[in-house]
Scaffold this motif. Structure first.
Motif, PDB file in Angstrom:
ATOM      1  N   ALA A  51       0.882  -1.212   0.144  1.00  0.00           N
ATOM      2  CA  ALA A  51       0.036  -0.074  -0.067  1.00  0.00           C
ATOM      3  C   ALA A  51       0.936   1.089  -0.071  1.00  0.00           C
ATOM      4  O   ALA A  51       2.257   1.336   0.260  1.00  0.00           O
ATOM      5  N   ARG A  83      -8.892   0.693   0.954  1.00  0.00           N
ATOM      6  CA  ARG A  83      -8.908  -0.091  -0.410  1.00  0.00           C
ATOM      7  C   ARG A  83      -8.060   0.744  -1.501  1.00  0.00           C
ATOM      8  O   ARG A  83      -7.188   0.389  -2.241  1.00  0.00           O
ATOM      9  N   VAL A 132      -4.386   0.930  -1.638  1.00  0.00           N
ATOM     10  CA  VAL A 132      -3.445  -0.256  -2.055  1.00  0.00           C
ATOM     11  C   VAL A 132      -2.959  -0.017  -3.469  1.00  0.00           C
ATOM     12  O   VAL A 132      -3.679   0.395  -4.444  1.00  0.00           O
ATOM     13  N   SER A 190      -6.561  -4.364  -4.933  1.00  0.00           N
ATOM     14  CA  SER A 190      -7.260  -5.175  -4.141  1.00  0.00           C
ATOM     15  C   SER A 190      -8.494  -5.827  -4.550  1.00  0.00           C
ATOM     16  O   SER A 190      -9.042  -6.506  -3.577  1.00  0.00           O
ATOM     17  N   SER A 216      -6.157  -5.780   4.609  1.00  0.00           N
ATOM     18  CA  SER A 216      -5.268  -4.905   4.832  1.00  0.00           C
ATOM     19  C   SER A 216      -4.753  -4.779   6.100  1.00  0.00           C
ATOM     20  O   SER A 216      -5.433  -4.864   7.382  1.00  0.00           O
TER      21      SER A 216
END
Length: 290
Positions: free
Chosen positions: A189, A206, A209, A214, A222
């Motif tokens: 990430a 999300r 990333v 993802s 995560s």
């Protein structure tokens, strides 16, 4: 072509839940259900024990596993497993192996029961994947039940090329479908986002990333590590067959023991009112670990 009923009958076994790991009880309590045959992503910023979590997970399940390690050396991977099994630090493992004799034998014996086969080398190529799978089948007459790739950006050509990373994710999905194996892929990430700078110990959402990748797996986790308390936070940012939170604000908390590559349940100390008088913000509190 398959009818829905025939497809369900043929693939019901591959959709079974993976063996549960006691340390992950808080994660299961959130409705997370990792399954056989899925592609699972573990995403986090640099230094958040992604490799440690993957090693601990596959060692705890102890299913036949093929582990592609481009991010860790052969010694680092094996010494972390020995540390995990014995409770000795990696420094103690290194010293014991160098000393030889009884110490060396104890560490080797601690690893003997693990059903994990490593493949080392960087970058990871599809030719190497094919060759390692062929060797695994030759040795065990079966596909591995779990295949780990550490990590996505160590695939040949995928260091920074989004198109190649997407191609790798498609290949991993095809690999999971063809073999029935659970494919676990580690990914990064962003370390440069505003959230990474303002709240570095929170699991990345999300959209943090890298490459937005993802969204491709059936399950994306995560992760983040608070180095001051060793609280390990795991958020479900994508789950095709269950609840998820793309913002990663809702997460499960574990205890991380990085010195021995272990994870355990997090016991929290919470205030409980004294039975003799009602609770008050300024009163003396009893404390109980839960």
């Amino acid at each position: 072509m398959l009818t829905p009923a025939r497809s369900l009958a043929l693939h019901a076994e591959s959709g079974k839940e993976l063996p549960r790991v006691e340390a992950f009880d808080a994660l299961y309590g959130m409705g997370c259900r990792p399954r056989h045959g899925e592609v699972i992503m573990i995403a986090g910023r640099s230094g958040t024990q992604k490799s440690g979590l993957a090693l601990f997970w596959v060692a705890s399940m102890n299913l036949p596993t093929l582990y592609f390690s481009a991010d860790m050396s052969a010694f680092t991977s094996s010494s972390r497993l020995a540390s995990m099994q014995t409770g000795d630090t990696t420094e103690m493992v290194e010293a014991g192996m160098a000393a030889g004799g009884r110490h060396r034998e104890e560490y080797l014996a601690a690893l003997a029961h693990l059903d994990i086969t490593f493949a080392f080398g960087s970058p990871i190529t599809w030719q190497a994947v094919d060759e390692e799978l062929a060797a695994f089948i030759e040795l065990w007459d079966a596909y591995p039940q779990v295949i780990v790739f550490d990590n996505l950006m160590d695939f040949d050509g995928a260091e920074s090329d989004y198109t190649e990373q997407m191609s790798v994710m498609s290949g991993l999905t095809e690999l999971a479908r063809a073999t029935g194996a659970t494919v676990i892929v580690l990914h990064h990430a962003s370390d440069k986002s505003w959230e990474a700078k303002s709240d570095p110990w929170a699991p990345p959402s999300r959209d943090q990333v890298k490459g937005g990748l993802s969204e491709k797996p059936e399950l994306s986790l995560s992760v983040a590590l608070d180095p001051t308390s060793h609280e390990y936070r795991v958020a479900v940012i994508k789950q095709r067959m269950g609840p998820c939170d793309p913002t990663a604000k809702r997460y499960a908390s574990l205890r991380c023991h990085p010195e021995v590559t272990r994870f355990s349940k997090l016991e929290r100390v919470v205030p409980i009112a004294s039975p003799s008088k009602p609770w008050s913000p300024t009163g003396v509190l009893n404390q109980k670990a839960v």
